[in-house]
Scaffold this motif. Structure first.
Motif, PDB file in Angstrom:
ATOM      1  N   ARG A   6       0.849  -1.202   0.000  1.00 53.94           N
ATOM      2  CA  ARG A   6       0.000   0.000   0.000  1.00 53.94           C
ATOM      3  C   ARG A   6       0.876   1.241   0.000  1.00 53.94           C
ATOM      4  O   ARG A   6       1.973   1.250   0.556  1.00 53.94           O
ATOM      5  N   VAL A   8       0.349   5.200   1.179  1.00 57.87           N
ATOM      6  CA  VAL A   8      -0.504   6.190   1.844  1.00 57.87           C
ATOM      7  C   VAL A   8       0.226   7.517   1.699  1.00 57.87           C
ATOM      8  O   VAL A   8       1.315   7.704   2.234  1.00 57.87           O
ATOM      9  N   THR A  14      -3.702  11.738  10.271  1.00 57.19           N
ATOM     10  CA  THR A  14      -4.627  10.736   9.745  1.00 57.19           C
ATOM     11  C   THR A  14      -3.913   9.708   8.880  1.00 57.19           C
ATOM     12  O   THR A  14      -4.142   8.505   9.018  1.00 57.19           O
ATOM     13  N   CYS A  15      -3.042  10.167   8.012  1.00 61.07           N
ATOM     14  CA  CYS A  15      -2.322   9.243   7.137  1.00 61.07           C
ATOM     15  C   CYS A  15      -1.412   8.322   7.933  1.00 61.07           C
ATOM     16  O   CYS A  15      -1.284   7.130   7.627  1.00 61.07           O
ATOM     17  N   CYS A  16      -0.791   8.845   8.981  1.00 61.76           N
ATOM     18  CA  CYS A  16       0.069   8.004   9.819  1.00 61.76           C
ATOM     19  C   CYS A  16      -0.745   6.934  10.545  1.00 61.76           C
ATOM     20  O   CYS A  16      -0.310   5.786  10.658  1.00 61.76           O
ATOM     21  N   VAL A  17      -1.934   7.301  11.014  1.00 62.06           N
ATOM     22  CA  VAL A  17      -2.801   6.325  11.684  1.00 62.06           C
ATOM     23  C   VAL A  17      -3.219   5.230  10.705  1.00 62.06           C
ATOM     24  O   VAL A  17      -3.190   4.038  11.028  1.00 62.06           O
ATOM     25  N   VAL A  18      -3.586   5.620   9.491  1.00 61.32           N
ATOM     26  CA  VAL A  18      -3.986   4.644   8.478  1.00 61.32           C
ATOM     27  C   VAL A  18      -2.824   3.700   8.170  1.00 61.32           C
ATOM     28  O   VAL A  18      -3.003   2.481   8.096  1.00 61.32           O
ATOM     29  N   ALA A  19      -1.627   4.253   8.015  1.00 64.05           N
ATOM     30  CA  ALA A  19      -0.454   3.425   7.714  1.00 64.05           C
ATOM     31  C   ALA A  19      -0.195   2.418   8.839  1.00 64.05           C
ATOM     32  O   ALA A  19       0.068   1.238   8.580  1.00 64.05           O
ATOM     33  N   LYS A  21      -2.345   1.232  11.024  1.00 64.11           N
ATOM     34  CA  LYS A  21      -3.417   0.227  11.031  1.00 64.11           C
ATOM     35  C   LYS A  21      -3.189  -0.822   9.942  1.00 64.11           C
ATOM     36  O   LYS A  21      -3.408  -2.010  10.162  1.00 64.11           O
ATOM     37  N   LEU A  22      -2.753  -0.394   8.770  1.00 63.96           N
ATOM     38  CA  LEU A  22      -2.476  -1.342   7.688  1.00 63.96           C
ATOM     39  C   LEU A  22      -1.357  -2.304   8.063  1.00 63.96           C
ATOM     40  O   LEU A  22      -1.421  -3.497   7.770  1.00 63.96           O
TER      41      LEU A  22
END
Length: 84
Positions: A6, A8, A14-19, A21-22
């Motif tokens: 992925r 991001v 927000t982007c760091c949290v998404v990364a 979580k992935l």
């Protein structure tokens, strides 16, 4: 050559949290590119130095909306920092 599951884009909260979580939930290999400059500058280490860095600086980005009808034609301005 490194491959990623992925990508991001952006190093904001927000982007760091998404990364994260992935990586944690899917075991994904994530690329998290961020535009901006290094935060290593003497003025950024001084409490009052940040004020010197905010106006017309490579460390800040300013964004302006188009004029808003519901604000009597005013345009809104917001800023983001351009570093990690």
């Amino acid at each position: 050559m490194t491959t990623f599951d992925r990508i991001v884009v952006g190093g904001g909260a927000t982007c760091c949290v998404v990364a994260v979580k992935l990586v944690r939930e899917q075991g994904a290999c994530v690329l998290l590119p961020e535009v901006g400059h290094s935060h290593h500058h003497p003025l950024l280490d001084m409490p009052l130095g940040i004020f010197k860095m905010t106006n017309d600086s490579i460390f800040m980005r300013y964004h302006q909306t188009v004029p808003q009808e519901h604000l009597a034609g005013w345009a809104c301005t917001t800023s983001t920092k351009g570093m990690l």
